[in-house]
Motif scaffolding. Structure first.
Motif, PDB file in Angstrom:
ATOM      1  N   GLY A 275       0.826  -1.196   0.000  1.00 56.17           N
ATOM      2  CA  GLY A 275       0.000   0.000   0.000  1.00 56.17           C
ATOM      3  C   GLY A 275       0.863   1.249   0.000  1.00 56.17           C
ATOM      4  N   VAL A 276       0.216   2.407   0.152  1.00 59.69           N
ATOM      5  CA  VAL A 276       0.924   3.681   0.036  1.00 59.69           C
ATOM      6  C   VAL A 276       2.105   3.755   1.000  1.00 59.69           C
ATOM      7  CG1 VAL A 276       0.736   6.172   0.303  1.00 59.69           C
ATOM      8  CG2 VAL A 276      -1.133   4.902  -0.751  1.00 59.69           C
ATOM      9  N   MET A 277       1.859   3.536   2.295  1.00 55.91           N
ATOM     10  CA  MET A 277       2.925   3.655   3.280  1.00 55.91           C
ATOM     11  C   MET A 277       3.983   2.578   3.077  1.00 55.91           C
ATOM     12  SD  MET A 277       2.225   6.359   4.774  1.00 55.91           S
ATOM     13  CE  MET A 277       3.567   6.263   5.985  1.00 55.91           C
ATOM     14  N   GLY A 278       3.548   1.380   2.676  1.00 55.93           N
ATOM     15  CA  GLY A 278       4.498   0.303   2.427  1.00 55.93           C
ATOM     16  C   GLY A 278       5.415   0.614   1.262  1.00 55.93           C
ATOM     17  N   ARG A 279       4.861   1.243   0.218  1.00 57.86           N
ATOM     18  CA  ARG A 279       5.683   1.597  -0.938  1.00 57.86           C
ATOM     19  C   ARG A 279       6.737   2.630  -0.560  1.00 57.86           C
ATOM     20  NH1 ARG A 279       0.542   1.499  -3.581  1.00 57.86           N
ATOM     21  NH2 ARG A 279       0.418   3.779  -3.570  1.00 57.86           N
ATOM     22  N   VAL A 280       6.322   3.629   0.183  1.00 55.85           N
ATOM     23  CA  VAL A 280       7.265   4.671   0.592  1.00 55.85           C
ATOM     24  C   VAL A 280       8.321   4.102   1.528  1.00 55.85           C
ATOM     25  CG1 VAL A 280       7.522   6.863   1.823  1.00 55.85           C
ATOM     26  CG2 VAL A 280       5.594   6.535   0.239  1.00 55.85           C
ATOM     27  N   TRP A 281       7.896   3.261   2.480  1.00 60.31           N
ATOM     28  CA  TRP A 281       8.840   2.681   3.434  1.00 60.31           C
ATOM     29  C   TRP A 281       9.868   1.796   2.723  1.00 60.31           C
ATOM     30  CZ3 TRP A 281      11.738   2.736   7.309  1.00 60.31           C
ATOM     31  CH2 TRP A 281      12.278   1.567   7.858  1.00 60.31           C
ATOM     32  N   MET A 282       9.438   0.985   1.782  1.00 60.29           N
ATOM     33  CA  MET A 282      10.371   0.127   1.080  1.00 60.29           C
ATOM     34  C   MET A 282      11.331   0.938   0.205  1.00 60.29           C
ATOM     35  SD  MET A 282      10.284  -2.961   1.949  1.00 60.29           S
ATOM     36  CE  MET A 282       9.233  -4.085   2.885  1.00 60.29           C
ATOM     37  N   LEU A 283      10.843   2.048  -0.336  1.00 59.53           N
ATOM     38  CA  LEU A 283      11.730   2.928  -1.104  1.00 59.53           C
ATOM     39  C   LEU A 283      12.827   3.478  -0.200  1.00 59.53           C
ATOM     40  CD1 LEU A 283      12.153   4.445  -3.885  1.00 59.53           C
ATOM     41  CD2 LEU A 283      10.960   6.355  -2.791  1.00 59.53           C
ATOM     42  N   VAL A 284      12.424   3.955   0.987  1.00 59.70           N
ATOM     43  CA  VAL A 284      13.393   4.495   1.944  1.00 59.70           C
ATOM     44  C   VAL A 284      14.356   3.399   2.392  1.00 59.70           C
ATOM     45  CG1 VAL A 284      13.655   5.490   4.246  1.00 59.70           C
ATOM     46  CG2 VAL A 284      11.839   6.314   2.718  1.00 59.70           C
ATOM     47  N   ARG A 285      13.806   2.222   2.666  1.00 60.84           N
ATOM     48  CA  ARG A 285      14.637   1.119   3.138  1.00 60.84           C
ATOM     49  C   ARG A 285      15.648   0.660   2.084  1.00 60.84           C
ATOM     50  NH1 ARG A 285      12.360  -4.863   4.856  1.00 60.84           N
ATOM     51  NH2 ARG A 285      14.368  -5.737   5.512  1.00 60.84           N
ATOM     52  N   SER A 286      15.286   0.752   0.825  1.00 61.37           N
ATOM     53  CA  SER A 286      16.188   0.329  -0.246  1.00 61.37           C
ATOM     54  C   SER A 286      17.376   1.278  -0.407  1.00 61.37           C
ATOM     55  CB  SER A 286      15.437   0.238  -1.572  1.00 61.37           C
ATOM     56  OG  SER A 286      15.104   1.533  -2.053  1.00 61.37           O
ATOM     57  N   ARG A 287      17.200   2.529   0.038  1.00 66.14           N
ATOM     58  CA  ARG A 287      18.227   3.568  -0.051  1.00 66.14           C
ATOM     59  C   ARG A 287      18.644   3.866  -1.493  1.00 66.14           C
ATOM     60  NH1 ARG A 287      23.017   2.163   2.585  1.00 66.14           N
ATOM     61  NH2 ARG A 287      22.410  -0.020   2.851  1.00 66.14           N
ATOM     62  N   VAL A 288      17.714   3.724  -2.425  1.00 69.44           N
ATOM     63  CA  VAL A 288      17.995   4.150  -3.787  1.00 69.44           C
ATOM     64  C   VAL A 288      17.978   5.672  -3.828  1.00 69.44           C
ATOM     65  CG1 VAL A 288      17.021   2.050  -4.774  1.00 69.44           C
ATOM     66  CG2 VAL A 288      15.554   4.057  -4.498  1.00 69.44           C
ATOM     67  N   TYR A 289      18.653   6.234  -4.813  1.00 66.30           N
ATOM     68  CA  TYR A 289      18.749   7.696  -4.847  1.00 66.30           C
ATOM     69  C   TYR A 289      18.978   8.205  -6.256  1.00 66.30           C
ATOM     70  CZ  TYR A 289      23.782   6.781  -5.172  1.00 66.30           C
ATOM     71  OH  TYR A 289      25.022   6.321  -5.568  1.00 66.30           O
ATOM     72  N   ARG A 290      18.459   9.394  -6.484  1.00 66.70           N
ATOM     73  CA  ARG A 290      18.793  10.170  -7.668  1.00 66.70           C
ATOM     74  C   ARG A 290      19.815  11.226  -7.268  1.00 66.70           C
ATOM     75  NH1 ARG A 290      15.508   9.567 -12.158  1.00 66.70           N
ATOM     76  NH2 ARG A 290      15.874  11.714 -12.791  1.00 66.70           N
ATOM     77  N   GLN A 291      20.264  12.002  -8.218  1.00 67.40           N
ATOM     78  CA  GLN A 291      21.405  12.881  -7.973  1.00 67.40           C
ATOM     79  C   GLN A 291      21.042  14.225  -7.344  1.00 67.40           C
ATOM     80  OE1 GLN A 291      24.832  12.457  -8.537  1.00 67.40           O
ATOM     81  NE2 GLN A 291      24.412  10.274  -8.843  1.00 67.40           N
ATOM     82  N   THR A 292      19.760  14.592  -7.361  1.00 69.53           N
ATOM     83  CA  THR A 292      19.361  15.891  -6.820  1.00 69.53           C
ATOM     84  C   THR A 292      18.260  15.725  -5.780  1.00 69.53           C
ATOM     85  OG1 THR A 292      17.642  16.268  -8.498  1.00 69.53           O
ATOM     86  CG2 THR A 292      19.891  16.987  -9.039  1.00 69.53           C
ATOM     87  N   LEU A 293      18.110  16.732  -4.930  1.00 67.47           N
ATOM     88  CA  LEU A 293      17.045  16.726  -3.927  1.00 67.47           C
ATOM     89  C   LEU A 293      15.681  16.664  -4.604  1.00 67.47           C
ATOM     90  CD1 LEU A 293      15.981  17.034  -1.046  1.00 67.47           C
ATOM     91  CD2 LEU A 293      16.206  19.532  -1.312  1.00 67.47           C
ATOM     92  N   LEU A 294      15.504  17.450  -5.662  1.00 74.04           N
ATOM     93  CA  LEU A 294      14.225  17.454  -6.372  1.00 74.04           C
ATOM     94  C   LEU A 294      13.931  16.072  -6.952  1.00 74.04           C
ATOM     95  CD1 LEU A 294      11.872  19.243  -7.268  1.00 74.04           C
ATOM     96  CD2 LEU A 294      13.152  19.759  -9.361  1.00 74.04           C
ATOM     97  N   GLY A 295      14.963  15.436  -7.486  1.00 73.63           N
ATOM     98  CA  GLY A 295      14.779  14.100  -8.040  1.00 73.63           C
ATOM     99  C   GLY A 295      14.382  13.093  -6.984  1.00 73.63           C
ATOM    100  N   ASN A 296      14.966  13.194  -5.791  1.00 71.88           N
ATOM    101  CA  ASN A 296      14.622  12.265  -4.716  1.00 71.88           C
ATOM    102  C   ASN A 296      13.226  12.522  -4.159  1.00 71.88           C
ATOM    103  OD1 ASN A 296      16.981  10.555  -4.444  1.00 71.88           O
ATOM    104  ND2 ASN A 296      18.071  12.395  -3.836  1.00 71.88           N
ATOM    105  N   LEU A 297      12.814  13.782  -4.107  1.00 72.77           N
ATOM    106  CA  LEU A 297      11.445  14.081  -3.705  1.00 72.77           C
ATOM    107  C   LEU A 297      10.454  13.508  -4.727  1.00 72.77           C
ATOM    108  CD1 LEU A 297      11.832  17.774  -2.475  1.00 72.77           C
ATOM    109  CD2 LEU A 297      11.492  15.733  -1.067  1.00 72.77           C
ATOM    110  N   GLY A 298      10.845  13.568  -6.002  1.00 75.34           N
ATOM    111  CA  GLY A 298      10.007  12.995  -7.040  1.00 75.34           C
ATOM    112  C   GLY A 298       9.876  11.487  -6.900  1.00 75.34           C
ATOM    113  N   LEU A 299      10.949  10.830  -6.465  1.00 71.50           N
ATOM    114  CA  LEU A 299      10.891   9.385  -6.235  1.00 71.50           C
ATOM    115  C   LEU A 299       9.889   9.047  -5.140  1.00 71.50           C
ATOM    116  CD1 LEU A 299      14.499   7.850  -6.286  1.00 71.50           C
ATOM    117  CD2 LEU A 299      12.590   7.346  -7.809  1.00 71.50           C
ATOM    118  N   VAL A 300       9.920   9.808  -4.054  1.00 66.61           N
ATOM    119  CA  VAL A 300       9.007   9.553  -2.947  1.00 66.61           C
ATOM    120  C   VAL A 300       7.565   9.759  -3.407  1.00 66.61           C
ATOM    121  CG1 VAL A 300       8.279  10.330  -0.653  1.00 66.61           C
ATOM    122  CG2 VAL A 300      10.718  10.166  -1.191  1.00 66.61           C
ATOM    123  N   ALA A 301       7.329  10.832  -4.143  1.00 73.56           N
ATOM    124  CA  ALA A 301       5.978  11.088  -4.656  1.00 73.56           C
ATOM    125  C   ALA A 301       5.534   9.977  -5.603  1.00 73.56           C
ATOM    126  CB  ALA A 301       5.956  12.442  -5.374  1.00 73.56           C
TER     127      ALA A 301
END
Length: 308
Positions: A275-301
């Motif tokens: 679900g929504v919270m599970g998707r966000v939590w797994m994204l955070v847990r995976s520690r994947v990243y883009r190169q900019t703050l805006l890009g990482n905020l876009g990943l979370v969204a």
């Protein structure tokens, strides 16, 4: 590394307008021990004649011209990267409409000279954007965060036209095969090398001149227009489709993936089913990243909206 053989993998399709300038820049390389393989996807202009004239000016066997699969740029490049008749110490993707700086091969090889032969390794760099008249119009983004699989799975910072990779990396590409369904050949190469414990060298100095014109498959990746286009692809589900294809493609390399890469992929796969919270939590847990703050905020969204 003067005795090191570099196979230059050039894909062409109706490239006659700019091809001679690229070929001249290859001939002018300070590293002379190269072999050019050209895979043409059915050009109907003078591409073949330009290649033939260039071949006549080089040593016998230094230029090879073959028919491509005629299935688009990605399949064309991967067909060359996996071609059984091509063997070298290093391999360099090459676009038909760029101009290489004279030290491109020498500089990229210098980054690789201390790597163990059995360790996959990849070099990539920034590019200098030019117009039709070879006038500078800008530089590609300067990426400041370290390259690695956690970046590669969600973003490509390695432009194929700048790439040079060693034979160990090439073996991995062959193992996965030329028919994998991936977004782009260069992004896939960055993913494969980083996922399988390889080394990725990012050079902040441009190694070539990247011509911008109306027929670019991929153009400048700077400014708000580029950001708008990336957001549009995200909302249309294109990124989600790419992620699905990449997860399937990487599964073919299970025996070569590092334990850390497997953990990242498991987190992302599990999160995509949550679900929504599970998707966000797994994204955070995976520690994947883009190169900019805006890009990482876009990943979370994107994770929250089920677009990954």
């Amino acid at each position: 590394m003067s005795n090191t053989v570099v196979a230059i993998l050039l894909c062409t399709y109706n490239g006659g307008s700019y091809l001679k300038a690229q070929l001249d820049s290859i001939a002018n390389q300070t590293h002379k021990n190269w072999v050019l393989w050209v895979s043409d996807d059915g050009s109907v202009d003078d591409t073949a004649q330009i290649i033939q004239r260039f071949a006549q000016q080089q040593n016998a066997g230094q230029v090879n011209f073959i028919a491509g699969p005629a299935q688009g740029v990605v399949k064309n490049f991967l067909s060359l990267a996996c071609h059984g008749a091509i063997a070298a110490d290093y391999y360099a993707y090459c676009d038909q409409d760029d101009i290489w700086e004279s030290n491109k091969l020498t500089r990229s090889l210098s980054y690789m000279e201390n790597e163990e032969p059995d360790t996959p390794a990849l070099y990539c760099s920034r590019t200098r954007y030019i117009d039709d008249d070879n006038g500078t119009i800008g530089l590609s983004p300067l990426f400041k965060r370290a390259p690695g699989f956690r970046n590669a799975i969600v973003q490509n910072i390695a432009g194929g036209n700048t790439m040079l990779f060693n034979h160990a990396a090439r073996v991995l590409l062959q193992h996965a095969g030329a028919d994998v369904a991936v977004a782009m050949h260069d992004w896939w190469t960055y993913m494969v090398v980083s996922a399988c414990g390889g080394r990725v060298h990012y050079d902040a100095q441009p190694s070539l001149r990247y011509r911008q014109h109306g027929n670019n498959v991929i153009g400048m990746n700077t400014g708000w227009a580029a950001r708008r286009d990336r957001i549009g692809l995200l909302w249309k589900g294109r990124f989600q489709g790419w992620m699905s294809n990449h997860l399937v493609a990487l599964d073919a390399l299970q025996d070569h993936l590092t334990p850390d890469s497997r953990q990242v992929l498991a987190c992302l796969a599990q999160g995509r089913q949550a679900g929504v919270m599970g998707r966000v939590w797994m994204l955070v847990r995976s520690r994947v990243y883009r190169q900019t703050l805006l890009g990482n905020l876009g990943l979370v969204a994107a994770a929250a909206l089920n677009k990954i």
